[in-house]
Design an enzyme around this catalytic site. Structure first.
Site, short mmCIF file in Angstrom:
data_model
loop_
_atom_site.label_atom_id
_atom_site.label_comp_id
_atom_site.label_asym_id
_atom_site.label_seq_id
_atom_site.Cartn_x
_atom_site.Cartn_y
_atom_site.Cartn_z
N CYS A 87 -20.94 -6.56 -11.21
CA CYS A 87 -20.20 -6.73 -9.96
C CYS A 87 -18.95 -5.88 -10.02
O CYS A 87 -18.41 -5.60 -11.10
CB CYS A 87 -19.85 -8.22 -9.78
SG CYS A 87 -18.72 -8.60 -8.43
N ASP A 88 -18.45 -5.51 -8.85
CA ASP A 88 -17.22 -4.73 -8.74
C ASP A 88 -16.04 -5.46 -9.36
O ASP A 88 -15.11 -4.85 -9.87
CB ASP A 88 -16.95 -4.45 -7.25
CG ASP A 88 -15.65 -3.72 -7.02
OD1 ASP A 88 -15.42 -2.70 -7.69
OD2 ASP A 88 -14.86 -4.16 -6.17
N ARG B 264 0.85 -1.19 0.00
CA ARG B 264 0.00 0.00 0.00
C ARG B 264 0.89 1.25 0.00
O ARG B 264 1.25 1.78 1.06
CB ARG B 264 -0.97 -0.01 1.18
CG ARG B 264 -1.97 -1.17 1.10
CD ARG B 264 -3.14 -0.98 2.06
NE ARG B 264 -3.94 0.17 1.71
CZ ARG B 264 -4.90 0.17 0.78
NH1 ARG B 264 -5.17 -0.93 0.10
NH2 ARG B 264 -5.59 1.27 0.52
#
Length: 448
Positions: free
Chosen positions: A306-307, A141
């Protein structure tokens, strides 16, 4: 005019900035989806914004509560005025007696006191993406310059806590933190004070041709990059291993069930307990019998099945161009998409002893073959089996308590009784290979 029948409820994950984000998390496949909209400004226009709010509220006219959800990308890039207008639109279009819950999934790095005051005043539920302690979080991240983000996320989380905003933790499970289940969980619980936790496995599916580029990440930082599609039977180095994920869940469960039932809510465990109670559509869609009630709305009004299926083949239509959100959500195309989860289940899964809890997992990750050579086996199958079989007895105990009208927290006493004969040097019950005293038999220490 024929009315379109409404499902009991459906969820729309709106992406007002599309795939645009201020971070460059290496495993975030959605960063590549900006390639679907070349030349776009990636900001939800006012007419699309109003169409989303008005159509969502109209579709759930009889519901007790309507969830208005914003994700990304990074939705806070829209600025506070966008969310102030959201509230105005909700007041304009809400039905009598309709309760609205606004939710926001964010990386937390752009939150300040103005955001905190606004989110608290208007009762937003905020999900914060954090992957555990510093070294685990910062493994993947990172920002656009490749720099770590942990300190910025904690500052944003401090804003939420200072302003008493309801928040939950969304933690991905990947190769960087996948061997540290108990450590990740106790960090979220003890160091951050998390009471609502989601543990999402990272599975980056790729073809042999895509793999070299995909290994560097999905954002722009590394230059040339592929568009992520649900294709291939290989995975990146960031992808959690199947057995690794199963053991991660077991380690978290062994800590949670002894100390935190009723106090900390882990979405995976809540879903599992619902299935042990016979509710096969409750909780997370990945383990529901069928799916299709969790859709993704792009910044320009395009609605996808859907995502995880923001691809041309799964585009249902555009909510600002004639057909409504309800019409698209209940279309034959979407119904077929949701039913395919069950219809495509291999025989190996249909005969599995934990099928009732697993239901084959999310179709996006069904790219392995069964021992008999049938396609459609989930990548995490062995991990799911490990976890669901491990928790079978305590889940049965908690389900029995609830059916009897008792509190599920009594499971702690059941564990205390079963733990009492264990010697300090015996193997821990989680199967980690560590001694009982050095694992779940000892209380963890908080990190500085």
């Amino acid at each position: 005019m024929q009315l379109t029948p409404a499902p009991a409820a459906f969820h729309v994950m709106s992406k007002p900035t599309g795939a645009i984000c201020n971070l460059d998390c290496e495993y975030c496949f959605f960063l590549s989806k900006d390639q679907l909209y070349p030349g776009s400004g990636f900001r939800m226009e006012p007419h699309v914004h109003e169409a989303y709010i008005s159509q969502l509220l109209a579709a759930h006219e009889g519901a007790d509560e309507v969830v208005v959800a914003f994700q990304g990308g990074e939705p806070t890039l829209m600025g506070l005025d966008f969310f102030r207008r959201t509230l105005e639109l909700e007041e304009k279009h809400r039905r009598p007696g309709q309760q609205i819950l606004n939710t926001l999934q964010t990386n937390g790095t752009l939150l300040d006191d103005e955001w905190g005051a606004f989110l608290h005043e208007h009762g937003f539920l905020v999900g914060v993406s954090i992957d555990g302690p510093r070294e685990m979080h910062d493994a993947y991240r990172v920002d656009k310059g490749g720099k770590p983000t942990f300190d910025r996320v904690i500052r944003g989380l401090d804003v939420l806590r200072r302003h008493e905003v309801d928040w939950n933790a969304l933690t991905t499970v990947n190769t960087a933190n996948g061997d540290h289940g108990r450590e990740v969980y106790t960090f979220l619980r003890d160091d951050l004070g998390g009471q609502f936790i989601q543990l999402i496995p990272i599975v980056e599916r790729v073809t042999p041709e895509m793999l070299p580029l995909a290994e560097t990440g999905w954002g722009r930082r590394h230059g040339e990059r592929p568009l992520y599609r649900q294709q291939g039977d290989l995975v990146t180095h960031r992808t959690v291993g199947a057995e690794q994920y199963g053991q991660f869940l077991v380690e978290v469960f062994e800590e949670w069930v002894r100390h935190d039932v009723g106090d900390v809510f882990v979405q995976e465990f809540d879903t599992a307990l619902a299935h042990w109670l016979g509710m096969d559509q409750a909780g997370m869609c990945v383990h529901a019998r069928t799916c299709g009630t969790a859709l993704a709305l792009e910044h320009n009004g395009d609605l996808y099945s859907c995502d995880h299926y923001v691809e041309d083949d799964y585009l249902l239509g555009n909510i600002a161009e004639g057909r409504t959100l309800l019409q698209l959500a209940t279309s034959p195309q979407q119904t077929a998409f949701g039913n395919a989860k069950l219809d495509s289940l291999p025989e190996y899964c249909r005969g599995c002893d934990v099928r009732f809890a697993c239901n084959g997992g999310c179709p996006k990750d069904r790219f392995l073959t069964t021992p008999e050579g049938e396609p459609g086996l989930h990548y995490l199958c062995t991990g799911y089996q490990r976890f669901f079989r491990h928790v079978d007895e305590p889940m049965r105990q908690m389900a029995a308590l609830l059916r009897a009208g008792q509190d599920a927290t009594a499971i702690r006493d059941w564990y205390a009784e079963h733990d009492s004969p264990l010697g300090r040097n015996e193997p821990c019950t989680c199967g980690s290979g560590r001694k009982w005293k050095a694992c779940h038999g000892g209380r963890p220490t908080m990190r500085a």
